[in-house]
Design a protein around this motif. Structure first.
Motif, PDB file in Angstrom:
ATOM      1  N   THR A 220       0.834  -1.178  -0.126  1.00 49.46           N
ATOM      2  CA  THR A 220      -0.040   0.126   0.071  1.00 49.46           C
ATOM      3  C   THR A 220       0.748   1.405  -0.173  1.00 49.46           C
ATOM      4  O   THR A 220       0.692   2.178  -0.722  1.00 49.46           O
ATOM      5  N   ALA A 221       2.057   1.173   0.871  1.00 50.35           N
ATOM      6  CA  ALA A 221       2.877   2.361   0.977  1.00 50.35           C
ATOM      7  C   ALA A 221       3.520   2.673  -0.645  1.00 50.35           C
ATOM      8  O   ALA A 221       3.718   3.942  -1.064  1.00 50.35           O
ATOM      9  N   ILE A 222       3.643   1.696  -1.266  1.00 50.59           N
ATOM     10  CA  ILE A 222       4.518   1.905  -2.425  1.00 50.59           C
ATOM     11  C   ILE A 222       3.532   2.400  -3.550  1.00 50.59           C
ATOM     12  O   ILE A 222       3.823   3.067  -4.412  1.00 50.59           O
ATOM     13  N   ALA A 223       2.289   1.574  -3.558  1.00 47.22           N
ATOM     14  CA  ALA A 223       1.338   1.764  -4.597  1.00 47.22           C
ATOM     15  C   ALA A 223       0.817   3.207  -4.627  1.00 47.22           C
ATOM     16  O   ALA A 223       0.464   3.634  -5.833  1.00 47.22           O
ATOM     17  N   ILE A 224       0.488   3.803  -3.493  1.00 48.92           N
ATOM     18  CA  ILE A 224      -0.025   5.371  -3.651  1.00 48.92           C
ATOM     19  C   ILE A 224       0.996   6.366  -4.384  1.00 48.92           C
ATOM     20  O   ILE A 224       0.462   6.968  -5.360  1.00 48.92           O
ATOM     21  N   PRO A 225       2.212   6.525  -4.335  1.00 47.52           N
ATOM     22  CA  PRO A 225       3.015   7.256  -4.820  1.00 47.52           C
ATOM     23  C   PRO A 225       3.310   6.966  -6.120  1.00 47.52           C
ATOM     24  O   PRO A 225       3.271   7.444  -7.277  1.00 47.52           O
ATOM     25  N   ALA A 226       3.290   5.541  -6.427  1.00 49.80           N
ATOM     26  CA  ALA A 226       3.520   4.919  -7.933  1.00 49.80           C
ATOM     27  C   ALA A 226       2.318   5.346  -8.910  1.00 49.80           C
ATOM     28  O   ALA A 226       2.445   5.946  -9.836  1.00 49.80           O
ATOM     29  N   VAL A 227       0.974   5.308  -8.223  1.00 45.33           N
ATOM     30  CA  VAL A 227      -0.246   5.846  -8.911  1.00 45.33           C
ATOM     31  C   VAL A 227      -0.065   7.173  -9.149  1.00 45.33           C
ATOM     32  O   VAL A 227      -0.540   7.694 -10.207  1.00 45.33           O
ATOM     33  N   ALA A 228       0.222   7.979  -8.194  1.00 53.13           N
ATOM     34  CA  ALA A 228       0.106   9.443  -8.132  1.00 53.13           C
ATOM     35  C   ALA A 228       1.240  10.023  -9.261  1.00 53.13           C
ATOM     36  O   ALA A 228       0.969  11.018 -10.046  1.00 53.13           O
ATOM     37  N   LEU A 229       2.420   9.173  -9.227  1.00 48.78           N
ATOM     38  CA  LEU A 229       3.423   9.662 -10.374  1.00 48.78           C
ATOM     39  C   LEU A 229       3.261   9.082 -11.702  1.00 48.78           C
ATOM     40  O   LEU A 229       3.798   9.819 -12.698  1.00 48.78           O
ATOM     41  N   ALA A 230       2.303   8.132 -11.993  1.00 45.65           N
ATOM     42  CA  ALA A 230       2.221   7.676 -13.156  1.00 45.65           C
ATOM     43  C   ALA A 230       2.077   8.290 -14.409  1.00 45.65           C
ATOM     44  O   ALA A 230       2.799   8.074 -15.447  1.00 45.65           O
ATOM     45  N   PRO A 231       1.055   9.067 -14.315  1.00 43.09           N
ATOM     46  CA  PRO A 231       0.823  10.131 -15.507  1.00 43.09           C
ATOM     47  C   PRO A 231       1.922  10.962 -15.864  1.00 43.09           C
ATOM     48  O   PRO A 231       2.297  11.189 -17.154  1.00 43.09           O
ATOM     49  N   PHE A 232       2.891  11.355 -14.850  1.00 43.24           N
ATOM     50  CA  PHE A 232       3.931  12.333 -15.361  1.00 43.24           C
ATOM     51  C   PHE A 232       5.065  11.311 -15.694  1.00 43.24           C
ATOM     52  O   PHE A 232       5.931  11.692 -16.576  1.00 43.24           O
ATOM     53  N   MET A 233       5.078  10.128 -15.252  1.00 42.28           N
ATOM     54  CA  MET A 233       6.083   9.209 -15.716  1.00 42.28           C
ATOM     55  C   MET A 233       5.846   8.685 -17.251  1.00 42.28           C
ATOM     56  O   MET A 233       6.911   8.666 -17.682  1.00 42.28           O
ATOM     57  N   VAL A 234       4.704   8.399 -17.539  1.00 39.35           N
ATOM     58  CA  VAL A 234       4.356   8.225 -18.710  1.00 39.35           C
ATOM     59  C   VAL A 234       4.418   9.413 -19.857  1.00 39.35           C
ATOM     60  O   VAL A 234       5.132   9.216 -21.065  1.00 39.35           O
ATOM     61  N   ALA A 235       4.085  10.557 -19.632  1.00 43.34           N
ATOM     62  CA  ALA A 235       4.312  11.688 -20.280  1.00 43.34           C
ATOM     63  C   ALA A 235       5.896  12.162 -20.396  1.00 43.34           C
ATOM     64  O   ALA A 235       6.266  12.839 -21.457  1.00 43.34           O
TER      65      ALA A 235
END
Length: 419
Positions: A220-235
């Motif tokens: 859970t601790a890893i999933a939340i920041p990963a999801v938050a950062l995902a759009p920026f990481m993709v773009a």
């Protein structure tokens, strides 16, 4: 009559109740911060970085990292979790007609106040006296590190560590199902703001009741920041990776200053001249620095896991290890660990450490200075602090190792009644 009853009578006899003193400290700290925020220019670099991010979010929302950071200058080396706060504050600043660079300092002020209240209430639950609780509140509300970082610099360190403070308290309160999800979510929220709160997972893992609970907490601790950062990481993958690779500026403190003390002139001297990193300094700023900190952290965690140390005790050792073995440890970074030292009952030691580090912290933001005297003083103070942290880590580990497994966790359930 218990110690707590006598303490209550003493405060009543003085004509001021504990609650009145508590809210007085919290209110005074908040007012002083407001004055700093709306009556001072603050840190031009730190607050200017917020302005750049605000503008980039409006014009290039998914490419913020590439827009605000350059090859040599990092204006936003953090995850994306604070972007909504920056955007929301910008909207309110426009609606209210106030300066954005003043209003952006309000969220850290609120976080400081909440941390102060949670810390003292946690101490209350552990049986601490009222004097100790008020001292803990004062060390956050009027602390010489907390106060200028939020009120003057606008640094959101306290915003990022607050969820972990709440996670530790929740971990004690909820002994049954669900605590791993909630604590992991809180730590994940903090990690979405700045990466360092992820360390707090390892303060809770030693007292997990099962592998499933440990997996849930970490996932859970890893999933939340990963999801938050995902759009920026993709773009903008290159911009994100480059930003998050930042290791702070050499010479702020820690191992880099121990290896090369003249690096302090980068921070303190108006004319530092040509300062070249030695070969060892170059290595420390690269992969070697990760091992210098990583190996002691792993060792500390193994000790804590073997002894099933309580979260507050585990937090204290982990943060002391970070302070002692970080390659670039700046004075303001102490804010990350101070709430947990206070929750562990080490209020006096935490206050001394904060007061000591407030001096080099002030030198950084008062400077730069002509000549090298201020840099030499700064280097000496930070090396003393480094030595103190190294000794504290050693003492802490010895005490834990001398206790049978599980004893430290049970012993930490109550803070000694003082005050």
């Amino acid at each position: 009559m218990t110690t707590r009853d006598r303490g209550a009578l003493r405060w009543q006899w003085r004509g001021v109740s504990f609650a009145e003193l508590l809210w007085l400290l919290l209110g005074l700290g908040f007012v002083v911060r407001l004055v700093l925020a709306f009556k001072t220019q603050g840190s031009v670099f730190d607050l200017g970085s917020y302005v750049l991010v605000k503008d980039a979010l409006r014009e290039h929302p998914l490419h913020v990292y590439s827009v605000v950071n350059s090859a040599t200058t990092y204006r936003w080396p953090y995850p994306s979790g604070y972007f909504p706060v920056v955007a929301l504050v910008a909207t309110f600043a426009k609606l209210l007609g106030v300066a954005f660079t003043s209003l952006i300092r309000v969220p850290p002020m609120v976080a400081d106040a909440v941390i102060a209240w949670v810390v003292q209430d946690y101490l209350r639950e552990r049986g601490a006296g009222q004097s100790l609780r008020l001292a803990a509140v004062g060390s956050v509300a009027l602390g010489p590190l907390f106060l200028p970082v939020s009120g003057y610099l606008g640094g959101f360190d306290s915003v990022a560590i607050l969820p972990s403070v709440l996670a530790v308290r929740l971990w004690y309160r909820r002994q049954a199902g669900g605590r791993a999800v909630w604590a992991g979510a809180l730590i994940g929220i903090g990690t979405a703001l700045k990466t360092v709160p992820l360390l707090m997972v390892f303060a809770l893992l030693p007292t997990c009741r099962s592998k499933q609970e440990a997996t849930t907490l970490l996932g859970t601790a890893i999933a939340i920041p990963a999801v938050a950062l995902a759009p920026f990481m993709v773009a903008d993958p290159h911009g994100v990776v480059h930003a998050l690779s930042w290791l702070s500026i050499p010479g702020a403190g820690g191992i880099s200053l121990l290896v090369q003390p003249d690096l302090a002139r980068i921070w303190l001297s108006s004319h530092p001249g040509q300062i070249h990193l030695t070969g060892l300094s170059h290595a420390l700023q690269g992969h070697l620095g990760q091992f210098v900190l990583g190996i002691p952290l792993v060792a500390a965690f193994l000790v804590l896991a073997r002894r099933r140390s309580a979260p507050t005790e585990a937090s204290s050792l982990l943060w002391l290890t970070v302070f002692a073995f970080s390659v670039n440890f700046g004075p303001r970074y102490a804010i990350w660990g101070l709430p947990f030292f206070l929750m562990s009952g080490h209020v006096g030691k935490a206050m001394i450490a904060q007061a000591f580090l407030a001096v080099p912290n002030a030198l950084i933001y008062i400077g730069p200075f002509g000549g090298s005297t201020a840099a030499d003083v700064y280097a000496a103070l930070m090396l003393i602090a480094w030595a103190a942290f190294a000794v504290a880590v050693t003492v802490f580990v010895v005490r834990i190792m001398r206790s049978p497994p599980g004893v430290r966790a049970r012993a930490s359930a109550l803070v000694a009644k003082r005050g």
